[in-house]
Design a protein around this motif. Structure first.
Motif, PDB file in Angstrom:
ATOM      1  N   ALA A 231    -168.192   7.356 -46.583  1.00  0.00           N
ATOM      2  CA  ALA A 231    -167.602   8.423 -45.766  1.00  0.00           C
ATOM      3  C   ALA A 231    -166.148   8.673 -46.152  1.00  0.00           C
ATOM      4  O   ALA A 231    -165.698   9.826 -46.227  1.00  0.00           O
ATOM      5  CB  ALA A 231    -167.686   8.051 -44.287  1.00  0.00           C
ATOM      6  N   ASN A 363    -173.673  11.065 -39.357  1.00  0.00           N
ATOM      7  CA  ASN A 363    -172.743  12.134 -39.696  1.00  0.00           C
ATOM      8  C   ASN A 363    -171.660  11.563 -40.601  1.00  0.00           C
ATOM      9  O   ASN A 363    -170.589  11.177 -40.146  1.00  0.00           O
ATOM     10  CB  ASN A 363    -172.151  12.717 -38.415  1.00  0.00           C
ATOM     11  CG  ASN A 363    -171.126  13.802 -38.692  1.00  0.00           C
ATOM     12  OD1 ASN A 363    -171.007  14.267 -39.825  1.00  0.00           O
ATOM     13  ND2 ASN A 363    -170.401  14.196 -37.669  1.00  0.00           N
ATOM     14  N   GLY A 366    -168.297  13.172 -40.647  1.00  0.00           N
ATOM     15  CA  GLY A 366    -167.590  12.898 -39.404  1.00  0.00           C
ATOM     16  C   GLY A 366    -167.120  11.460 -39.302  1.00  0.00           C
ATOM     17  O   GLY A 366    -166.435  11.096 -38.346  1.00  0.00           O
ATOM     18  N   GLY A 367    -167.519  10.635 -40.280  1.00  0.00           N
ATOM     19  CA  GLY A 367    -167.088   9.244 -40.306  1.00  0.00           C
ATOM     20  C   GLY A 367    -168.003   8.295 -39.561  1.00  0.00           C
ATOM     21  O   GLY A 367    -167.729   7.090 -39.499  1.00  0.00           O
ATOM     22  N   ASP A 368    -169.083   8.811 -38.981  1.00  0.00           N
ATOM     23  CA  ASP A 368    -169.984   7.930 -38.228  1.00  0.00           C
ATOM     24  C   ASP A 368    -170.813   7.070 -39.171  1.00  0.00           C
ATOM     25  O   ASP A 368    -171.273   7.531 -40.218  1.00  0.00           O
ATOM     26  CB  ASP A 368    -170.942   8.752 -37.357  1.00  0.00           C
ATOM     27  CG  ASP A 368    -170.208   9.505 -36.261  1.00  0.00           C
ATOM     28  OD1 ASP A 368    -169.074   9.093 -35.911  1.00  0.00           O
ATOM     29  OD2 ASP A 368    -170.756  10.497 -35.758  1.00  0.00           O
ATOM     30  N   SER A 370    -174.093   4.171 -38.810  1.00  0.00           N
ATOM     31  CA  SER A 370    -175.041   3.511 -37.917  1.00  0.00           C
ATOM     32  C   SER A 370    -176.234   3.075 -38.751  1.00  0.00           C
ATOM     33  O   SER A 370    -176.860   3.900 -39.423  1.00  0.00           O
ATOM     34  CB  SER A 370    -175.491   4.472 -36.811  1.00  0.00           C
ATOM     35  OG  SER A 370    -176.456   3.858 -35.990  1.00  0.00           O
ATOM     36  N   SER A 394    -172.884   0.122 -35.327  1.00  0.00           N
ATOM     37  CA  SER A 394    -172.499   1.535 -35.330  1.00  0.00           C
ATOM     38  C   SER A 394    -171.005   1.668 -35.062  1.00  0.00           C
ATOM     39  O   SER A 394    -170.375   0.784 -34.479  1.00  0.00           O
ATOM     40  CB  SER A 394    -173.305   2.318 -34.276  1.00  0.00           C
ATOM     41  OG  SER A 394    -173.056   1.805 -32.988  1.00  0.00           O
ATOM     42  N   GLY A 395    -170.463   2.779 -35.508  1.00  0.00           N
ATOM     43  CA  GLY A 395    -169.032   3.019 -35.297  1.00  0.00           C
ATOM     44  C   GLY A 395    -168.600   4.268 -36.026  1.00  0.00           C
ATOM     45  O   GLY A 395    -169.425   5.061 -36.489  1.00  0.00           O
ATOM     46  N   ASN A 396    -167.296   4.430 -36.113  1.00  0.00           N
ATOM     47  CA  ASN A 396    -166.714   5.569 -36.813  1.00  0.00           C
ATOM     48  C   ASN A 396    -165.564   5.048 -37.669  1.00  0.00           C
ATOM     49  O   ASN A 396    -164.670   4.366 -37.155  1.00  0.00           O
ATOM     50  CB  ASN A 396    -166.206   6.609 -35.804  1.00  0.00           C
ATOM     51  CG  ASN A 396    -165.615   7.817 -36.480  1.00  0.00           C
ATOM     52  OD1 ASN A 396    -164.496   7.794 -36.968  1.00  0.00           O
ATOM     53  ND2 ASN A 396    -166.397   8.900 -36.530  1.00  0.00           N
ATOM     54  N   TYR A 398    -163.016   6.433 -39.049  1.00  0.00           N
ATOM     55  CA  TYR A 398    -161.664   6.919 -38.756  1.00  0.00           C
ATOM     56  C   TYR A 398    -161.063   6.175 -37.574  1.00  0.00           C
ATOM     57  O   TYR A 398    -159.862   5.908 -37.539  1.00  0.00           O
ATOM     58  CB  TYR A 398    -161.680   8.423 -38.511  1.00  0.00           C
ATOM     59  CG  TYR A 398    -162.232   9.179 -39.690  1.00  0.00           C
ATOM     60  CD1 TYR A 398    -161.541   9.222 -40.893  1.00  0.00           C
ATOM     61  CD2 TYR A 398    -163.479   9.796 -39.629  1.00  0.00           C
ATOM     62  CE1 TYR A 398    -162.051   9.870 -41.993  1.00  0.00           C
ATOM     63  CE2 TYR A 398    -164.007  10.464 -40.722  1.00  0.00           C
ATOM     64  CZ  TYR A 398    -163.286  10.496 -41.908  1.00  0.00           C
ATOM     65  OH  TYR A 398    -163.814  11.134 -42.997  1.00  0.00           O
ATOM     66  N   ASN A 399    -161.912   5.833 -36.598  1.00  0.00           N
ATOM     67  CA  ASN A 399    -161.430   5.023 -35.486  1.00  0.00           C
ATOM     68  C   ASN A 399    -161.237   3.567 -35.909  1.00  0.00           C
ATOM     69  O   ASN A 399    -160.232   2.929 -35.559  1.00  0.00           O
ATOM     70  CB  ASN A 399    -162.416   5.102 -34.317  1.00  0.00           C
ATOM     71  CG  ASN A 399    -162.493   6.495 -33.724  1.00  0.00           C
ATOM     72  OD1 ASN A 399    -161.513   7.245 -33.762  1.00  0.00           O
ATOM     73  ND2 ASN A 399    -163.649   6.859 -33.187  1.00  0.00           N
TER      74      ASN A 399
END
Length: 433
Positions: A231, A363, A366-368, A370, A394-396, A398-399
């Protein structure tokens, strides 16, 4: 031959560029603990790009006998091609990059077969129940590029790789382990690969339960490569930035990640398989800082996307059987000073991710992320307690990258594409049965 192709193209177009790749390779494969096949391959591919009335025409062939047809083929496509807002570059001063070792060609097939057998024997000595597969390959490449701006440049590269995988099936339980090494130099011993895979087996020697919830997670270098990088590399690609499809579009110069996180693209590393003196359009290679102390510093471009973005090419044009497009050569995450063992020792309960499966199905832009943890270990009271099964993460990104607890000192190359240490995130969502 390339000179003749360019001469033909000059008669029908304002600009032309011819790109040639010659390769020789010898891959060897083992399956189910035994030698499966040995191959010897030779190939030559030609690609012609022209600019006619401001449009890009393109033709390619893997048959050298077709070279007289390339100019006409490219001309036919130019009428429907993309608008060209760039010039093919003249000869540039390219860095001297060590990417060829003649010793690779001297490694005999017999020696490669022995290396494969030794790796499988070494892994079976650790666990005789494993079903092992292995692969080894040696290759040499010659790249040459000519264009109507006067560039006539070339380089030669060697490549040697070895990989080892093991599968352990007990009833409905299937354990997968695997690792590998690659270089522009010959690798004369498989012991390092056996040790890497043996370490995975040791950590996965028993199955343990993990409770669902948010918890500290350490990604090993493989875990970073399979979860974080897809990502992030897409978001830093100038093509997606120019199309405003990247979440990082418009964020140049902004603090987006933890100050501990820095990332560069460096195609000048000696004997790294993805290094090169110039990219697939003839632009000189350069070290490009992508993220510096958490701040977005650059995006990568080829000639076409750079022109659209009113930027300069970063020397990141790559061809994968088609027209050039921006692509990373050799990404390097700056290592930290904390050892992997120190990171583990400070966690009461957490997860180590070695391999993820399906992390790119969410996504991605979107940075997701999972997916299932294909190989992961539970941390319990500062120790690796064993392997976890039926676990999802799971996570993102960017966060997650905004808060990093530690970056390891254990950086290593993965397939010459990524140099990554382990990364310790304080809290990610884990679901386990």
């Amino acid at each position: 031959m390339l000179e003749k192709i360019i001469e033909q193209a000059k008669k029908v177009a304002e600009q032309a560029e011819c790109f040639m790749v010659e390769s020789e390779s010898a891959p060897i494969h083992f399956e189910a603990n035994h030698l499966k096949n040995i191959e010897s391959k030779q190939s030559l591919s030609l690609a012609l790009r022209i600019i006619k009335d401001g449009k890009i025409g393109y033709a390619a062939s893997s048959n050298p006998a077709n070279w007289p047809k390339l100019a006409d083929m490219a001309l036919e496509t130019a009428a429907y091609g993309q608008t060209a807002r760039f010039q093919f570059p003249a000869t540039q001063t390219c860095p001297e990059v060590k990417i060829f070792d003649p010793e690779v060609e001297t490694v005999s097939l017999e020696e490669m077969v022995k290396l494969g057998k030794d790796m499988i024997t070494g892994l079976l000595e650790i666990n005789p129940e494993l079903v092992c597969s292995a692969s080894l390959a040696k290759s040499t490449f010659r790249i040459r590029l000519l264009n109507t701006s006067g560039a006539d440049i070339s380089y030669k590269k060697s490549h040697f790789s070895m990989g080892l995988e093991g599968t352990l099936v007990r009833g409905t339980d299937m354990l997968f382990v695997g690792d590998g090494l690659s270089s522009c130099r010959p690798i004369r011993s498989g012991s390092e690969v056996v040790n890497l895979v043996g370490k995975q087996l040791e950590r996965a020697s028993r199955n343990v339960n993990l409770q669902s919830g948010e918890m500290p997670v350490i990604f090993t270098p493989h875990g970073v490569g399979s979860t974080i990088i897809p990502a992030l590399s897409a978001a830093l690609n100038g093509k997606l930035v120019q199309e405003k499809a990247s979440p990082l579009a418009g964020k140049l110069g902004e603090q987006m990640f933890d100050p501990a996180f820095s990332l560069v693209d460096d195609p000048t590393q000696s004997f790294s398989p993805n290094s090169r003196p110039f990219d697939d359009e003839g632009t000189a290679s350069q070290i490009t800082p992508m993220v510096e102390s958490g701040v977005i510093k650059n995006f990568i471009y080829d000639l076409r996307t750079a022109a659209l973005a009113k930027a300069k090419s970063t020397g990141n044009a790559e061809r994968h059987g088609g027209q050039p497009a921006p692509g990373f050569s050799a990404l390097m995450i700056k290592p930290g000073t904390v050892s992997f063992e120190e990171m583990v020792s400070g966690i009461k309960e957490g997860l180590i991710v070695e391999f993820m499966m399906g992390a790119e199905q969410g996504n991605v832009l979107g940075g997701d992320f999972s997916g299932n943890v294909l190989l992961g270990y539970k941390i319990e009271n500062g120790q690796i307690a064993g392997r976890v099964k039926d676990t999802m993460l799971s996570g993102n990104i960017y966060n997650a990258l905004k808060t990093i607890n530690a970056i390891g000192s254990d950086g290593r190359w993965l397939d010459g594409e990524l140099f990554s240490p382990s990364i310790y995130f304080p809290k990610l969502s884990v679901a386990a049965k």
